[in-house]
Write a protein that holds these residues in place. Structure first.
Motif, PDB file in Angstrom:
ATOM      1  N   GLY A 117      19.380  39.689  20.158  1.00 53.42           N
ATOM      2  CA  GLY A 117      20.639  39.030  19.814  1.00 53.42           C
ATOM      3  C   GLY A 117      21.111  38.005  20.819  1.00 53.42           C
ATOM      4  O   GLY A 117      22.060  37.264  20.561  1.00 53.42           O
ATOM      5  N   ASP A 118      20.452  37.940  21.983  1.00 56.10           N
ATOM      6  CA  ASP A 118      20.882  36.949  22.973  1.00 56.10           C
ATOM      7  C   ASP A 118      19.736  36.532  23.902  1.00 56.10           C
ATOM      8  O   ASP A 118      19.168  35.449  23.742  1.00 56.10           O
ATOM      9  CB  ASP A 118      22.066  37.491  23.794  1.00 56.10           C
ATOM     10  N   VAL A 119      19.372  37.403  24.841  1.00 56.99           N
ATOM     11  CA  VAL A 119      18.502  36.977  25.943  1.00 56.99           C
ATOM     12  C   VAL A 119      17.093  36.591  25.474  1.00 56.99           C
ATOM     13  O   VAL A 119      16.591  35.516  25.828  1.00 56.99           O
ATOM     14  CB  VAL A 119      18.434  38.084  27.022  1.00 56.99           C
ATOM     15  N   VAL A 179      25.478  43.938  29.636  1.00 54.31           N
ATOM     16  CA  VAL A 179      26.310  43.078  30.485  1.00 54.31           C
ATOM     17  C   VAL A 179      25.435  41.872  30.803  1.00 54.31           C
ATOM     18  O   VAL A 179      24.283  42.014  31.215  1.00 54.31           O
ATOM     19  CB  VAL A 179      26.729  43.785  31.789  1.00 54.31           C
ATOM     20  N   CYS A 180      25.998  40.678  30.582  1.00 48.42           N
ATOM     21  CA  CYS A 180      25.200  39.457  30.581  1.00 48.42           C
ATOM     22  C   CYS A 180      25.706  38.495  31.651  1.00 48.42           C
ATOM     23  O   CYS A 180      26.866  38.563  32.063  1.00 48.42           O
ATOM     24  CB  CYS A 180      25.325  38.824  29.197  1.00 48.42           C
ATOM     25  N   GLY A 181      24.848  37.570  32.060  1.00 48.18           N
ATOM     26  CA  GLY A 181      25.255  36.560  33.026  1.00 48.18           C
ATOM     27  C   GLY A 181      26.497  35.794  32.581  1.00 48.18           C
ATOM     28  O   GLY A 181      27.353  35.461  33.403  1.00 48.18           O
ATOM     29  N   SER A 182      26.611  35.535  31.285  1.00 44.71           N
ATOM     30  CA  SER A 182      27.778  34.770  30.835  1.00 44.71           C
ATOM     31  C   SER A 182      29.055  35.613  30.920  1.00 44.71           C
ATOM     32  O   SER A 182      30.156  35.066  31.015  1.00 44.71           O
ATOM     33  CB  SER A 182      27.577  34.204  29.428  1.00 44.71           C
ATOM     34  N   ASP A 183      28.925  36.941  30.911  1.00 41.60           N
ATOM     35  CA  ASP A 183      30.111  37.788  31.127  1.00 41.60           C
ATOM     36  C   ASP A 183      30.691  37.561  32.525  1.00 41.60           C
ATOM     37  O   ASP A 183      31.900  37.723  32.742  1.00 41.60           O
ATOM     38  CB  ASP A 183      29.760  39.274  30.967  1.00 41.60           C
ATOM     39  N   GLY A 231      31.946  41.363  25.949  1.00 38.72           N
ATOM     40  CA  GLY A 231      30.634  41.807  25.474  1.00 38.72           C
ATOM     41  C   GLY A 231      30.177  41.122  24.201  1.00 38.72           C
ATOM     42  O   GLY A 231      30.969  40.867  23.299  1.00 38.72           O
ATOM     43  N   HIS A 232      28.879  40.796  24.141  1.00 41.20           N
ATOM     44  CA  HIS A 232      28.339  40.109  22.970  1.00 41.20           C
ATOM     45  C   HIS A 232      26.911  40.531  22.657  1.00 41.20           C
ATOM     46  O   HIS A 232      26.255  39.933  21.833  1.00 41.20           O
ATOM     47  CB  HIS A 232      28.409  38.590  23.189  1.00 41.20           C
ATOM     48  N   GLU A 233      26.415  41.560  23.350  1.00 34.84           N
ATOM     49  CA  GLU A 233      25.063  42.062  23.077  1.00 34.84           C
ATOM     50  C   GLU A 233      25.207  43.508  22.623  1.00 34.84           C
ATOM     51  O   GLU A 233      25.814  44.310  23.341  1.00 34.84           O
ATOM     52  CB  GLU A 233      24.215  41.990  24.344  1.00 34.84           C
ATOM     53  N   TYR A 234      24.639  43.858  21.461  1.00 38.25           N
ATOM     54  CA  TYR A 234      24.933  45.185  20.909  1.00 38.25           C
ATOM     55  C   TYR A 234      23.888  45.671  19.922  1.00 38.25           C
ATOM     56  O   TYR A 234      23.280  44.896  19.191  1.00 38.25           O
ATOM     57  CB  TYR A 234      26.309  45.169  20.223  1.00 38.25           C
TER      58      TYR A 234
HETATM   59 ZN   LIG Z   1      24.384  37.609  26.839  1.00 34.08          ZN
END
Ligand SMILES: [Zn+2]
Ligand SMILES: [Zn+2]
Length: 344
Positions: free
Chosen positions: A151-153, A37-41, A58-61
């Motif tokens: 994949g993101d952070v 769960v990300c800040g952009s969520d 969701g976009h991190e997996y």
């Molecule tokens: Zn993210």
């Protein structure tokens, strides 16, 4: 399969949806084993970014490939993989330059029709287009929750530091110690920075930056400008990162950077920002900005995670079940967690 879907501002729900299937030959289906769960969520959660009700978030997996189209060559069924938060075509003007984050046909997972109608990763199964471009095998020995960061952070922290063109022994200030800022502290030190000044007003985050080897500075209780001067023979830092996306943080970054230094504007700016251009001009600052080119950074970031040079594991403060997504979003929204990983 189960999927975490947006309903209305402040409401997400776990719903049953049909299992995704490989359609075009470049696609793969991943069984998700960990998803962030990300800040952009939270922007979506509050309706600040529009998304259709019922869309999967969701976009991190990280997960296992359970099906792959005929054109997918870099991963195959049974491989443990992680993926970037976005996809790119690999063929357009920008992709050919390596600017995958600016792909004309780029799509972001879990952000609704405005960003390409790609259903999100907070689900049991995820359909991944352009799988060769988007996915990488997880190196042996790397845990799901650490690999997830590539994949993101961590990719974003890497991008923020790469933009500074640091020389070994250089000095960096990181403003804002959320997950991206804390990752940037690690990346800057791994890149050979001698001094990394880490600024925030939350004690736990300052302590974590200190444990990574940064020099914690409290935004209001410490003399930040004085400390920067002292650490840099009065010059200011070689590079300053705004990891907040706030006008005051960007202003401070411009003031803390030395003459002919670089400011990396990494946070997400959702409102217009007035920038003191006179400072940027008189100091000959280089201003770099934009979303991170995470696809381009996947391999170097994974390499550094596998070697242990970068280790975001301490950032994961909460492990929760996918079924408890509504509670996870509420906790994250109350800023009670630094990073939440959901396990389907
Ligand atoms: Zn993210
Ligand atoms: Zn492209």
């Amino acid at each position: 399969m189960r999927a975490v879907t947006y309903q209305s501002p402040g409401e997400v729900r776990v719903e049953e949806k049909p299992d995704p299937e490989v359609g075009t030959p470049d696609e793969a289906v991943v069984r998700v084993e960990a998803t962030g769960v990300c800040g952009s969520d939270l922007h979506l959660y509050h309706g600040r970014i529009q998304i259709e009700p019922g869309f999967t978030l969701g976009h991190e997996y990280v997960g296992t490939v359970v099906a792959a189209g005929d054109d997918v060559t870099s991963v195959s069924e049974g491989d443990r993989v992680l993926g970037a938060f976005l996809t790119a075509c690999g063929e357009c003007f920008f992709c050919r330059r390596g600017d995958f984050h600016k792909c004309d046909r780029g799509r972001v997972f879990g952000h609704g029709s405005t960003l390409g109608s790609l259903q999100g990763a907070q689900a049991d199964l995820l359909l991944v287009p352009r799988a060769d471009m988007t996915l990488r095998r997880v190196p042996d020995g790397l845990s799901d929750e650490v690999a997830l960061f590539a994949g993101d952070v961590m990719g974003t922290g890497y991008h923020a530091v790469e933009a500074l063109d640091l020389e070994p022994g250089g000095s960096v200030a990181v403003l804002g110690l959320g997950p991206v800022g804390l990752c940037a502290v690690q990346v800057a030190l791994a890149a050979g920075a001698e001094t990394v000044l880490a600024v925030d007003s939350v004690e736990e985050r300052l302590a974590m930056a200190g444990s990574f080897g940064g020099t914690p500075l409290h935004l209001t209780e410490d003399d930040v400008r004085g400390a920067v001067k002292q650490a840099t023979e009065g010059r200011g830092v070689d590079g300053a990162i705004d990891a907040v996306g706030h006008p005051q943080a960007l202003d401070m970054a411009c003031r803390l950077a030395r003459k002919a230094g670089t400011v990396s504007a990494t946070g997400v700016y959702s409102t217009p920002v007035e920038l003191h251009m006179g400072i940027v001009w008189i100091k000959s600052l280089t201003l770099r900005s934009g979303q991170a080119n995470v696809i381009a950074h996947l391999d170097p970031v994974l390499e550094r995670l596998a070697s242990g040079q970068l280790d975001p594991a301490p950032l994961v403060t909460h492990h929760m079940k996918l079924d408890d997504a509504a509670e996870a979003y509420a906790i994250y929204d109350r800023r009670e967690a630094l990073k939440i990983v959901l396990n389907p």
